[in-house]
Design an enzyme around this catalytic site. Structure first.
Site, PDB file in Angstrom:
ATOM      1  N   GLY A  74       0.781  -1.244   0.000  1.00  0.00           N
ATOM      2  CA  GLY A  74       0.000   0.000   0.000  1.00  0.00           C
ATOM      3  C   GLY A  74       0.806   1.284   0.000  1.00  0.00           C
ATOM      4  CB  CYS A  76      11.753  -2.695  -7.707  1.00  0.00           C
ATOM      5  SG  CYS A  76      11.138  -4.231  -7.039  1.00  0.00           S
TER       6      CYS A  76
END
Ligand code: SAM
Length: 316
Positions: free
Chosen positions: A122, A241
């Site tokens: 989140g 990432c």
């Protein structure tokens, strides 16, 4: 040790002028960065409170001019910061600087309906809500049950109240909600190469070229679903990432071939100089030339590696 296939590909991809600092970053823990959570009333004086406990916080200058309010502490103070009352109450949120850039570039407005298509735990949803002043509407999707409940708990703790969470597979959303959202964040599940550390075998053990290929397959479906769910005129942030082109430019290039998507140029503050343009060729195959508008953030003492692509759906 880094996996040899990974090392070889990284050496091929990383620009020479950024190479030494990027390679060194795998061998040492990075400074810890966090944001002040302005959604909670209790955030005032949070830096003074941390300093009083001996956690010495330095401002990340460029982040303050962008409204991100990021601070950094030395790696040796990670535990003190993580277990501080300020982190537990939600007055601060520990987040990498690269992760903060993705919501900042998406620039949600208070009246928008935003979709966060791969949302847990989140971090980016919370920043999106903060940028929207807790107004408008965010739909946050996460299919993995334990991660879904962690997402909900984090949003509640951080004072987010403009967000509804859905336990769904993001690949289905494009057909369920076509042409719906003003802005979409797709922080795609990936092989997490930027988390590799040479002193932590568990950070690399999940990785293989096969894993990269599996991630790429899923990411291609997720980005199409996201693009289909975007309103004409809307903007989509695709990020990972990982460094592997199969998870980055190859995914974006495929979308540009299959859908009328346009890549928007990305402008970052001058002080972020550990970046290069997206590649337009990989392993002898040409990728869509507009992939040069995407950005690769290379790891440094302060920042994690990241890939960022901002896409626009033209009005019909
Ligand atoms: N955006 C999050 C943040 O900033 O805190 C991190 C997201 S993480 C990189 C990717 C997430 O995608 C994981 O939580 C993973 O469980 C979720 N995921 C995996 N498969 C998915 C799918 N088919 N649809 C949507 N999300 C998926």
């Amino acid at each position: 040790m880094l996996p040899s296939d990974f090392s070889q590909r990284f050496d091929q991809l990383c620009p020479p002028e950024l190479y030494d600092q990027a390679r060194r970053s795998f061998d040492q823990p990075r400074a810890v960065t966090f944001r002040v959570n302005t959604l909670r009333d209790g955030h005032e004086n949070v830096i003074e409170r941390l300093q009083a406990q001996g956690v010495s916080c330095e401002p990340v200058e460029w982040s303050h001019s962008l409204g991100l309010h990021a601070w950094q502490v030395e790696a040796s103070q990670r535990e003190a910061l993580t277990y501080s009352a300020e982190a537990e109450s939600g007055d601060i949120y520990i987040q990498s600087l690269s992760s903060m850039l993705a919501p900042w570039l998406l620039q949600p407005k208070p009246q928008d309906w935003v979709l966060d298509l791969a949302a847990a735990p989140g971090g980016k949803t919370i920043l999106l809500a903060q940028m929207m002043g807790n107004e408008g509407r965010i739909s946050a999707v996460e299919p993995v049950k334990n991660r879904f409940f962690r997402l909900r708990a984090n949003l509640e703790r951080m004072g987010v109240d403009n967000t509804q969470c859905y336990m769904k597979d993001g690949r289905a959303i494009g057909s369920i909600k076509p042409d719906t959202f003003d802005r979409i964040m797709l922080d795609a599940p990936c092989s997490s190469e930027s988390r590799f550390k040479t002193y932590d075998a568990s950070s690399v053990e999940h990785w293989s070229l096969r894993k990269v290929a599996e991630c790429s397959k899923k990411q291609k479906r997720l980005i199409q679903s996201a693009f289909d769910a975007l309103k004409p005129g809307g903007v989509l942030m695709y990020c990972t990432c990982s460094f592997s082109p199969e998870e980055n430019e190859v995914v974006v290039s495929q979308l540009l071939k299959k859908r009328p998507a346009q890549l928007l140029p990305i402008e970052l503050p001058d002080s972020i100089n550990n970046v290069s343009l997206g590649i337009t060729e990989w392993q002898g195959k040409a990728l869509h030339p507009d992939c040069q508008h995407s950005v690769r953030v290379w790891p440094s003492e302060q920042m994690d590696g990241f890939y960022l692509a901002l896409l626009h759906k033209p009005l019909a």
